[in-house]
Scaffold this motif. Structure first.
Motif, PDB file in Angstrom:
ATOM      1  N   MET A 134       0.845  -1.184   0.000  1.00 33.38           N
ATOM      2  CA  MET A 134       0.000   0.000   0.000  1.00 33.38           C
ATOM      3  C   MET A 134       0.887   1.243   0.000  1.00 33.38           C
ATOM      4  N   ARG A 135       0.528   2.192  -0.800  1.00 32.05           N
ATOM      5  CA  ARG A 135       1.280   3.437  -0.894  1.00 32.05           C
ATOM      6  C   ARG A 135       1.134   4.266   0.369  1.00 32.05           C
ATOM      7  N   LYS A 136       2.209   4.929   0.751  1.00 32.04           N
ATOM      8  CA  LYS A 136       2.137   5.849   1.880  1.00 32.04           C
ATOM      9  C   LYS A 136       1.649   7.210   1.405  1.00 32.04           C
ATOM     10  N   ALA A 137       2.260   7.714   0.335  1.00 31.31           N
ATOM     11  CA  ALA A 137       1.846   9.000  -0.223  1.00 31.31           C
ATOM     12  C   ALA A 137       0.737   8.749  -1.252  1.00 31.31           C
ATOM     13  N   PRO A 138      -0.202   9.667  -1.318  1.00 32.02           N
ATOM     14  CA  PRO A 138      -1.289   9.480  -2.288  1.00 32.02           C
ATOM     15  C   PRO A 138      -0.827   9.758  -3.715  1.00 32.02           C
ATOM     16  N   ILE A 139      -1.591   9.258  -4.653  1.00 30.51           N
ATOM     17  CA  ILE A 139      -1.439   9.678  -6.043  1.00 30.51           C
ATOM     18  C   ILE A 139      -2.125  11.028  -6.144  1.00 30.51           C
ATOM     19  N   ILE A 140      -1.436  12.006  -6.696  1.00 28.75           N
ATOM     20  CA  ILE A 140      -2.004  13.328  -6.856  1.00 28.75           C
ATOM     21  C   ILE A 140      -2.661  13.376  -8.236  1.00 28.75           C
ATOM     22  N   ILE A 141      -3.878  13.881  -8.312  1.00 27.92           N
ATOM     23  CA  ILE A 141      -4.577  13.948  -9.590  1.00 27.92           C
ATOM     24  C   ILE A 141      -5.183  15.330  -9.770  1.00 27.92           C
ATOM     25  N   GLY A 142      -5.132  15.818 -11.000  1.00 26.44           N
ATOM     26  CA  GLY A 142      -5.697  17.129 -11.305  1.00 26.44           C
ATOM     27  C   GLY A 142      -6.107  17.211 -12.754  1.00 26.44           C
ATOM     28  N   SER A 143      -6.977  18.174 -13.025  1.00 27.66           N
ATOM     29  CA  SER A 143      -7.445  18.370 -14.397  1.00 27.66           C
ATOM     30  C   SER A 143      -7.912  19.801 -14.584  1.00 27.66           C
ATOM     31  N   ASP A 144      -8.134  20.138 -15.840  1.00 24.16           N
ATOM     32  CA  ASP A 144      -8.878  21.345 -16.146  1.00 24.16           C
ATOM     33  C   ASP A 144     -10.315  20.917 -16.431  1.00 24.16           C
ATOM     34  N   HIS A 145     -11.132  21.839 -16.913  1.00 27.62           N
ATOM     35  CA  HIS A 145     -12.537  21.537 -17.173  1.00 27.62           C
ATOM     36  C   HIS A 145     -12.720  20.456 -18.241  1.00 27.62           C
TER      37      HIS A 145
END
Length: 146
Positions: free
Chosen positions: A1-12
């Motif tokens: 299990m990952r300790k740090a999260p996966i970072i996710i982002g987007s535009d509209h």
């Protein structure tokens, strides 16, 4: 299990696919930090790319950026020192960019990539690690010199 999260982002333009990917990651029990956008309202993708890259570097983790084509996000992300963002359109590219290029940000096009294909690309990106060795020398050569 990952300790740090996966970072996710987007535009509209990437928002609908991002929402699908957040659910997919949660189904895989992968911690996720969604830095936005949180609606279909028009917004500027470089802002989200920069915010995501800062989190990726601060938390020493991986990130996923989604815009309409994936091109703008990849260009914006690659302006940040320490980020190696790759626009991937299939699983092979995602697998190899992790193994050989040590990419830390995956870019996807929400208007050009189907949901199932995008999920498979994300899985390939997250399920592979950097091989190091001769590839590290090449990564070192990519660092800015001016």
């Amino acid at each position: 299990m990952r300790k740090a999260p996966i970072i996710i982002g987007s535009d509209h333009a990437g928002f609908p696919l991002k929402q699908e990917l957040v659910a997919h990651l949660q189904d895989r029990n992968i911690p996720v930090l969604d830095i936005g956008t949180h609606s279909l309202d028009s917004c500027d993708y470089p802002v989200y790319a920069q915010d995501l890259c800062k989190e990726v570097l601060d938390q020493n983790t991986l990130g996923i950026l989604v815009c309409g084509s994936g091109v703008g996000m990849s260009m914006a992300a690659n302006k940040v020192a320490g980020i190696r963002a790759a626009l991937c359109t299939n699983e092979y590219l995602a697998r190899m960019t992790r193994r050989h290029n040590n990419a830390n940000v995956l870019c996807l096009g929400g208007r050009v990539t189907g949901i199932d294909v995008a999920k498979a690309i994300v899985d390939a990106f997250l399920d592979n690690d950097f091989e190091g060795g001769r590839h590290q020398r090449r990564i070192d050569l990519m660092e800015p010199t001016i």
